[in-house]
Design a protein around this motif. Structure first.
Motif, PDB file in Angstrom:
ATOM      1  N   GLU B  93       0.904  -1.261   0.151  1.00  0.00           N
ATOM      2  CA  GLU B  93       0.020  -0.063   0.046  1.00  0.00           C
ATOM      3  C   GLU B  93       0.903   1.274  -0.096  1.00  0.00           C
ATOM      4  O   GLU B  93       0.558   2.401  -0.861  1.00  0.00           O
ATOM      5  CB  GLU B  93      -0.699   0.074   1.276  1.00  0.00           C
ATOM      6  CG  GLU B  93      -2.251   0.235   1.068  1.00  0.00           C
ATOM      7  CD  GLU B  93      -3.262   0.290   2.498  1.00  0.00           C
ATOM      8  OE1 GLU B  93      -3.481   1.263   2.799  1.00  0.00           O
ATOM      9  OE2 GLU B  93      -3.469  -0.814   2.865  1.00  0.00           O
ATOM     10  N   ILE B  94       2.005   1.312   0.724  1.00  0.00           N
ATOM     11  CA  ILE B  94       2.713   2.402   0.886  1.00  0.00           C
ATOM     12  C   ILE B  94       3.537   2.834  -0.593  1.00  0.00           C
ATOM     13  O   ILE B  94       3.780   3.629  -1.030  1.00  0.00           O
ATOM     14  CB  ILE B  94       4.069   2.240   1.939  1.00  0.00           C
ATOM     15  CG1 ILE B  94       3.116   1.767   3.128  1.00  0.00           C
ATOM     16  CG2 ILE B  94       4.630   3.642   2.093  1.00  0.00           C
ATOM     17  CD1 ILE B  94       2.490   2.941   3.772  1.00  0.00           C
ATOM     18  N   TYR B  99       5.469   6.243  -2.253  1.00  0.00           N
ATOM     19  CA  TYR B  99       6.265   6.167  -1.253  1.00  0.00           C
ATOM     20  C   TYR B  99       7.017   4.678  -0.955  1.00  0.00           C
ATOM     21  O   TYR B  99       7.363   4.371  -0.047  1.00  0.00           O
ATOM     22  CB  TYR B  99       6.100   6.518   0.191  1.00  0.00           C
ATOM     23  CG  TYR B  99       5.670   8.238   0.124  1.00  0.00           C
ATOM     24  CD1 TYR B  99       6.668   8.877   0.386  1.00  0.00           C
ATOM     25  CD2 TYR B  99       4.430   8.358  -0.028  1.00  0.00           C
ATOM     26  CE1 TYR B  99       6.386  10.383   0.363  1.00  0.00           C
ATOM     27  CE2 TYR B  99       4.122   9.824  -0.298  1.00  0.00           C
ATOM     28  CZ  TYR B  99       5.041  10.900  -0.052  1.00  0.00           C
ATOM     29  OH  TYR B  99       4.780  12.073  -0.301  1.00  0.00           O
ATOM     30  N   SER B 101      10.316   4.382  -0.893  1.00  0.00           N
ATOM     31  CA  SER B 101      11.183   4.280   0.066  1.00  0.00           C
ATOM     32  C   SER B 101      10.884   4.082   1.434  1.00  0.00           C
ATOM     33  O   SER B 101      11.645   3.660   2.257  1.00  0.00           O
ATOM     34  CB  SER B 101      11.999   5.702   0.047  1.00  0.00           C
ATOM     35  OG  SER B 101      10.914   6.788  -0.070  1.00  0.00           O
ATOM     36  N   SER B 102       9.767   3.822   1.740  1.00  0.00           N
ATOM     37  CA  SER B 102       9.037   3.589   3.066  1.00  0.00           C
ATOM     38  C   SER B 102       8.251   2.147   2.606  1.00  0.00           C
ATOM     39  O   SER B 102       7.640   1.975   3.693  1.00  0.00           O
ATOM     40  CB  SER B 102       8.022   4.516   3.562  1.00  0.00           C
ATOM     41  OG  SER B 102       8.988   5.644   3.929  1.00  0.00           O
ATOM     42  N   VAL B 104       6.940  -1.452   2.989  1.00  0.00           N
ATOM     43  CA  VAL B 104       6.942  -2.314   4.315  1.00  0.00           C
ATOM     44  C   VAL B 104       8.111  -3.533   4.108  1.00  0.00           C
ATOM     45  O   VAL B 104       8.246  -4.083   5.214  1.00  0.00           O
ATOM     46  CB  VAL B 104       5.579  -2.882   4.369  1.00  0.00           C
ATOM     47  CG1 VAL B 104       4.561  -1.884   4.706  1.00  0.00           C
ATOM     48  CG2 VAL B 104       5.135  -3.935   3.309  1.00  0.00           C
ATOM     49  N   PHE B 155      13.050  14.852  -5.571  1.00  0.00           N
ATOM     50  CA  PHE B 155      11.855  14.563  -4.263  1.00  0.00           C
ATOM     51  C   PHE B 155      11.957  15.857  -3.495  1.00  0.00           C
ATOM     52  O   PHE B 155      10.917  16.234  -2.939  1.00  0.00           O
ATOM     53  CB  PHE B 155      12.091  13.513  -3.515  1.00  0.00           C
ATOM     54  CG  PHE B 155      11.405  13.215  -2.262  1.00  0.00           C
ATOM     55  CD1 PHE B 155       9.970  13.211  -2.231  1.00  0.00           C
ATOM     56  CD2 PHE B 155      11.949  13.019  -1.023  1.00  0.00           C
ATOM     57  CE1 PHE B 155       9.129  12.896  -1.277  1.00  0.00           C
ATOM     58  CE2 PHE B 155      11.254  12.997   0.200  1.00  0.00           C
ATOM     59  CZ  PHE B 155       9.754  12.888   0.115  1.00  0.00           C
ATOM     60  N   VAL B 263      15.640  16.757   2.669  1.00  0.00           N
ATOM     61  CA  VAL B 263      16.303  15.538   1.981  1.00  0.00           C
ATOM     62  C   VAL B 263      17.641  15.122   2.740  1.00  0.00           C
ATOM     63  O   VAL B 263      18.326  14.029   2.196  1.00  0.00           O
ATOM     64  CB  VAL B 263      16.071  15.257   0.602  1.00  0.00           C
ATOM     65  CG1 VAL B 263      14.669  15.134   0.065  1.00  0.00           C
ATOM     66  CG2 VAL B 263      16.831  16.365  -0.127  1.00  0.00           C
ATOM     67  N   LEU B 283       5.993  20.597   6.021  1.00  0.00           N
ATOM     68  CA  LEU B 283       7.386  19.926   6.031  1.00  0.00           C
ATOM     69  C   LEU B 283       7.118  18.523   5.796  1.00  0.00           C
ATOM     70  O   LEU B 283       6.283  17.869   6.270  1.00  0.00           O
ATOM     71  CB  LEU B 283       7.711  20.236   7.552  1.00  0.00           C
ATOM     72  CG  LEU B 283       9.358  20.041   7.949  1.00  0.00           C
ATOM     73  CD1 LEU B 283      10.062  20.857   7.295  1.00  0.00           C
ATOM     74  CD2 LEU B 283       9.444  20.132   9.646  1.00  0.00           C
ATOM     75  N   LEU B 284       8.052  17.996   4.876  1.00  0.00           N
ATOM     76  CA  LEU B 284       7.973  16.582   4.103  1.00  0.00           C
ATOM     77  C   LEU B 284       9.424  16.359   3.915  1.00  0.00           C
ATOM     78  O   LEU B 284      10.215  17.136   3.131  1.00  0.00           O
ATOM     79  CB  LEU B 284       7.124  16.465   3.269  1.00  0.00           C
ATOM     80  CG  LEU B 284       7.245  15.128   2.503  1.00  0.00           C
ATOM     81  CD1 LEU B 284       6.877  14.047   3.376  1.00  0.00           C
ATOM     82  CD2 LEU B 284       6.373  15.141   1.330  1.00  0.00           C
ATOM     83  N   GLY B 285       9.822  15.307   4.295  1.00  0.00           N
ATOM     84  CA  GLY B 285      11.135  14.674   3.959  1.00  0.00           C
ATOM     85  C   GLY B 285      11.155  13.378   4.046  1.00  0.00           C
ATOM     86  O   GLY B 285      10.464  12.736   4.223  1.00  0.00           O
ATOM     87  N   GLY B 286      12.678  12.963   4.256  1.00  0.00           N
ATOM     88  CA  GLY B 286      12.862  11.325   4.467  1.00  0.00           C
ATOM     89  C   GLY B 286      13.591  10.806   2.854  1.00  0.00           C
ATOM     90  O   GLY B 286      14.042  11.645   2.358  1.00  0.00           O
ATOM     91  N   PRO B 287      14.002   9.594   3.253  1.00  0.00           N
ATOM     92  CA  PRO B 287      14.390   8.806   2.223  1.00  0.00           C
ATOM     93  C   PRO B 287      13.747   9.071   0.916  1.00  0.00           C
ATOM     94  O   PRO B 287      12.631   8.803   0.882  1.00  0.00           O
ATOM     95  CB  PRO B 287      14.751   7.551   2.560  1.00  0.00           C
ATOM     96  CG  PRO B 287      13.784   7.332   3.594  1.00  0.00           C
ATOM     97  CD  PRO B 287      13.639   8.647   4.408  1.00  0.00           C
ATOM     98  N   ALA B 288      14.203   9.683  -0.297  1.00  0.00           N
ATOM     99  CA  ALA B 288      13.475   9.878  -1.454  1.00  0.00           C
ATOM    100  C   ALA B 288      12.835   8.640  -1.929  1.00  0.00           C
ATOM    101  O   ALA B 288      13.558   7.589  -2.256  1.00  0.00           O
ATOM    102  CB  ALA B 288      14.428  10.520  -2.549  1.00  0.00           C
ATOM    103  N   PRO B 289      11.614   8.773  -2.463  1.00  0.00           N
ATOM    104  CA  PRO B 289      11.023   7.790  -3.049  1.00  0.00           C
ATOM    105  C   PRO B 289      11.448   7.861  -4.471  1.00  0.00           C
ATOM    106  O   PRO B 289      10.665   7.948  -5.556  1.00  0.00           O
ATOM    107  CB  PRO B 289       9.367   7.998  -2.917  1.00  0.00           C
ATOM    108  CG  PRO B 289       9.462   9.670  -2.673  1.00  0.00           C
ATOM    109  CD  PRO B 289      10.734   9.778  -2.024  1.00  0.00           C
TER     110      PRO B 289
END
Lengths: 340, 340
Positions: B93-94, B99, B101-102, B104, B155, B263, B283-289
């Motif tokens: 689903e993610i 996404y 990069s997130s 499961v 991203f 990023v 704010l949105l970040g994280g490992p880039a999809p």
């Protein structure tokens, strides 16, 4: 006129205060039909926010326009109006982009005070919205709610991107959290999870559209939300408290790619950059741009499609404001309306 | 086969490592055409991230498929492929929400290591994208960039909602920051402000589409961005460093209602809830999809519309990986490509 003044934590007095006077051509003066006490009024009442000098209190208001400055065009004496808890010019780039609560000329109405018989409204044209006519008395609590708690819960749900097909979790069962439940439902959310340990508040949450109740807090509450969402977390989470614990709970309850709208006024909150990075949730909060939503909210209330006024479970005359503060502080009341 | 292993901070060795073997039916093995060193490889190289045991290094890769597991359908031996620095199943689903990069089942490729002659790619169907044919040698650096730095900069710009009519500021002039400039330009931004003190990097930023350069850092840099934007701040800010100072700079450089895409891998960052609340920025970040963007990025590169490979200003054979790390650590090189 009579008005509420906070002298020190716990020391709320109703006393004679100066009548408002128009000083700018964009000002208006309204005679309040009702005012109320906000969860955020409890921060100084509890001494969490310092009280340096006697403070006029209140920032929520509805009423009838009595007088307007020479440049005011959108409202006129005799009209019933609802306004945001932040006055905004309505014309700057930030207002036009949908964020009047961050208007370059914004005035937080708690600096003016609206727990009083009359109130000065700066930037009346950008701040006030007239109702279609004189409201029935029964509509007044709901219209008053639009001024802040409903508009704030609504923004929380919008910032969390509540909508069709979404599961929305709401952290906090104060008036704002409960109205975020209502907002999520109105915005078309498929499931609305209210996080509450209090039976009366759970009941109201159900009436407003909650499909699930989670009574656990913190990481236990997060685990419950995950269990309800196939291990993923909610698409949308509204944070309506403002503490470190509630912010963490909100971020952790959201799935990767999800959205957190935080509208509890944050106090001593420090967010771990690492946690936010790997959580990969979008975060948006702040003082709600209520003015953006007012026309829509007034219409929903006017047409009796929503009844946010239900959050008021205590009504007292203005003179008994101190008791209203105490009842909310002790959580005997969700929200207290002050008859003016 | 030969591969890069980090034994301790500063101690990079190229040595014989085990050949990859397919163990899951969703695996693939690729022979690398090129690999490279990432800014995030410098965290353990500098000892900021601890090195408990010898670590295989690298997570960026392009190459030719040699072997696939029995369930792999989307790529086949002989094809040239680009993959994300995070392996993802592509079906959860993610992943489906954009996404990967997130995911499961995600596997960070730095746990596998791609600074080597061959590499195991888990979840090949969800991770790899084949190019339209065998690329010319000159395209390889750009395709390699798509694997992480370009995808990550992209991203950052998407998360910051860069687009037509927007002013985008980029904090950080490493390869990711420079490619965020390129991304902002490609996404149609009206103005792109690169924040950089280094003349060579400023030059590259201009080539990639920067319209303005701000050399100041911290609150002085913020003041410059505000001056360039009528006092408001940028609509969109990309943060591509990951420190406390750079995150604050990014948030403060954004206008109310604006967006920050972060990023840079955050290290020891604590964000003030109060500041975020009143800043009213998303704010949105994280490992880039990265996998989400790969088809589009490959097409832009294949059609010679973008040339992100320009960020490689040092090319060395794999055997000289240690020098590549040192050159980037000492900022003698923006980004080093390793010929395999």
């Amino acid at each position: 006129m009579r008005g509420v003044v906070l002298y020190a934590p716990g020391d709320v007095r109703v006393e004679e205060v100066a009548d408002p006077r128009i000083t700018a051509p964009t000002d208006a003066i309204i005679r309040l039909s009702a005012s109320c006490v906000c969860g955020s009024d409890l921060w100084p009442f509890r001494g969490v926010d310092s009280v340096e000098q006697p403070m006029p209190m209140g920032h929520e208001y509805v009423g009838i326009v009595e007088e307007v400055g020479s440049e005011v065009k959108n409202v006129k004496p005799g009209q019933f109006v609802v306004g945001s808890f932040v006055a905004s010019d309505g014309t700057c780039e930030i207002c036009r982009s949908g964020y009047p609560s961050s208007c370059v000329h914004r005035v937080f109405m708690n600096e003016v005070g609206t727990q009083s018989e009359r109130a000065l409204i700066p930037y009346a044209d950008g701040t006030l919205v007239a109702t279609p006519g004189m409201p029935d008395a029964e509509l007044i609590p709901s219209l008053l709610a639009a001024s802040d708690v409903l508009g704030t819960g609504w923004f929380g749900a919008v910032a969390a991107q509540a909508g069709p097909g979404k599961t929305v979790a709401v952290v906090g069962d104060g008036a704002v959290g409960l109205l975020a439940v209502l907002a999520a439902k109105q915005l078309g959310a498929e499931r609305v999870i209210a996080m509450s340990r209090h039976e009366r508040r759970q009941k109201l949450a159900r009436e407003f559209g909650a499909t699930d109740i989670v009574t656990e807090r913190g990481d236990d509450g997060v685990a419950q939300v995950k269990e309800l969402t196939g291990g993923m977390g909610a698409h949308s989470v509204v944070e309506a408290v403002g503490t470190q614990e509630s912010m963490q709970q909100a971020i952790r309850a959201a799935r990767a790619g999800g959205h957190v709208g935080f509208v509890g006024v944050t106090h001593d909150v420090a967010l771990s950059g690492e946690e936010l990075f790997f959580a990969q949730v979008s975060l948006l909060g702040g003082p709600a741009p209520v003015r953006r939503f007012l026309p829509e909210l007034i219409e929903l209330i006017w047409d009796r499609k929503i009844d946010p006024g239900k959050v008021f479970d205590l009504t007292l005359p203005l003179e008994q404001a101190a008791e209203a503060y105490r009842a909310m502080d002790e959580r005997r009341a969700v929200k207290a309306l002050l008859r003016v």
